[in-house]
Motif scaffolding. Sequence first.
Motif, PDB file in Angstrom:
ATOM      1  N   ARG B  71      56.851  -5.967  42.824  1.00 52.65           N
ATOM      2  CA  ARG B  71      56.050  -5.382  43.896  1.00 52.65           C
ATOM      3  C   ARG B  71      55.221  -4.211  43.369  1.00 52.65           C
ATOM      4  O   ARG B  71      54.060  -4.060  43.694  1.00 52.65           O
ATOM      5  N   GLU B  72      55.860  -3.414  42.534  1.00 51.21           N
ATOM      6  CA  GLU B  72      55.168  -2.254  41.970  1.00 51.21           C
ATOM      7  C   GLU B  72      54.073  -2.697  40.971  1.00 51.21           C
ATOM      8  O   GLU B  72      52.974  -2.129  40.957  1.00 51.21           O
ATOM      9  N   ALA B  73      54.383  -3.733  40.184  1.00 52.70           N
ATOM     10  CA  ALA B  73      53.417  -4.195  39.172  1.00 52.70           C
ATOM     11  C   ALA B  73      52.189  -4.841  39.808  1.00 52.70           C
ATOM     12  O   ALA B  73      51.149  -4.974  39.172  1.00 52.70           O
ATOM     13  N   LYS B  74      52.311  -5.235  41.068  1.00 46.60           N
ATOM     14  CA  LYS B  74      51.182  -5.844  41.771  1.00 46.60           C
ATOM     15  C   LYS B  74      50.077  -4.806  42.012  1.00 46.60           C
ATOM     16  O   LYS B  74      48.893  -5.141  42.030  1.00 46.60           O
ATOM     17  N   VAL B  75      50.484  -3.562  42.190  1.00 48.17           N
ATOM     18  CA  VAL B  75      49.510  -2.520  42.541  1.00 48.17           C
ATOM     19  C   VAL B  75      49.371  -1.418  41.491  1.00 48.17           C
ATOM     20  O   VAL B  75      48.552  -0.510  41.638  1.00 48.17           O
ATOM     21  N   ALA B  76      50.185  -1.472  40.430  1.00 41.50           N
ATOM     22  CA  ALA B  76      50.158  -0.381  39.453  1.00 41.50           C
ATOM     23  C   ALA B  76      50.553  -0.908  38.076  1.00 41.50           C
ATOM     24  O   ALA B  76      50.893  -2.080  37.936  1.00 41.50           O
ATOM     25  N   ASP B  77      50.471  -0.050  37.057  1.00 41.11           N
ATOM     26  CA  ASP B  77      50.917  -0.437  35.714  1.00 41.11           C
ATOM     27  C   ASP B  77      52.386  -0.063  35.529  1.00 41.11           C
ATOM     28  O   ASP B  77      52.772   1.090  35.710  1.00 41.11           O
TER      29      ASP B  77
END
Lengths: 277, 277
Positions: B71-77
């Motif tokens: 979920r985090e990698a979808k919007v950030a590095d």
Amino acid sequence: MLYFIGLGISEKGLSIEALEILRRVDTVFLELYTSIIPDFKLDWLENMLGRKIRVVDREDLEERGGEDILREAKVADVALLTPGDPFIATTHIVLRIEAERRNIKTRIIHSSSIITAAFSSCGLQVYKMGRIVTITIPEPKVGYRPITPYLVLKENLERGLHTLFLLEIRAESGEFLTIPKALELLEDMDRRVGEESIVDDNTLVVGLARVGTPNEYIAAGSLSELKDIEFGPPPYSLIIPGVLHPIEEEALTTLFDCKLEVIEGWRERVKSVLKNT
Amino acid sequence: MLYFIGLGISEKGLSIEALEILRRVDTVFLELYTSIIPDFKLDWLENMLGRKIRVVDREDLEERGGEDILREAKVADVALLTPGDPFIATTHIVLRIEAERRNIKTRIIHSSSIITAAFSSCGLQVYKMGRIVTITIPEPKVGYRPITPYLVLKENLERGLHTLFLLEIRAESGEFLTIPKALELLEDMDRRVGEESIVDDNTLVVGLARVGTPNEYIAAGSLSELKDIEFGPPPYSLIIPGVLHPIEEEALTTLFDCKLEVIEGWRERVKSVLKNT
């Protein structure tokens, strides 16, 4: 003390520990003839370390037995930098043995190697790796065309194992074997052996270029598909898979758009090669 | 973007490139349940990076499918740190496949792995490595005693290849298999199969502890000699060599004081196991 330090497979592949050691030893030697690291620049490393590095070549290490390095390591702390993980290129072990004979302590600082990186980068399991083999650049003058890579592949396939082929690269002369050329050579070996074919247009192949670098390129498909791909600059390797786990098949289709029918066709052929041992 | 970054096999095994990425991504996750890195301390890494690291466990990654990371990698590095070279532990490839399915770009930053380091650290050639196998901690309650490690060894020896055994380690519970215990298990498998013995007191064995660390310990000798050695803390691995090149024999005698008569005895036994394929 003599440290053997791996540069890894990419420009900035040196480990933190390697850096610490390189900053405190008395002399740093480096060889770049056993492999090529894309984009690696000696200047960059010298600037980062704030020191000069002495480049050694094949003659220094193999004909003169690394005498300069050994003499210096007898009285000071010395590091020898090599591409990949040290000693994967088999020439340097002789230097380590000679050092220990002269009571020079040695230590290895490991780094990434194409051998594990090839598998991890394409989603195939390293636990199913069979014997590794190098495909060498043909020597038309010699007239001898080796079939070892084919024989190793066949033995591995009979056990259901994956085969990693390293494609020869001569860093000194700039010669290298391309993926399409290596595939042609494998096909030719298959034809010459003349048994039931395992390497032909429908063989499942993974082609890998510049593994571990920002410009890595990997393709998975039939041999005939891969022959038409422009992989860019070296280094290259190839994997011909054995028995695939469903997750490995998913990796090839999802990560590299490998066609399911190529995988399914190959699955049936591997079954027919498998030996019940 | 989701980076899979290898911690390597020693405390400071991260590469320079890994460091650069870890300093600029938005979130860093880390798992330490698939292996043990001697002396690795989370505090040290957090201090060096000047940032907090989120530790994930088996449940997060395998039962919940790494949903937090995805979920985090979808919007950030985002970076996920794992011991050794990423994906050598086979559990993480599922996470990479799922990320690519969700159109999250992935990249692997490689590091050192026990698989190549075991060979390079003891002077044996990785090009003669056969299939790798793990010896697992016995489960007395299950009553099933697997013989796969023995069968893999036998297949490799028939082809003259070296066998690398990884000794199971359960990082979460702190359980591990020692070298003497693993040798006992191999002997027991050999006896149960009941063919001509290949694992007994005179078998040539290389025992490796904490490879790549400053406290690495390697011993080479007969199985009965190695059973009496105290190797110190894990992780451990074993190699039973196949056909040895003279330089490999020299490495074992010079670097680890392996007795020549043990090597000579083993050389004859390997000859009798070799299959003419």
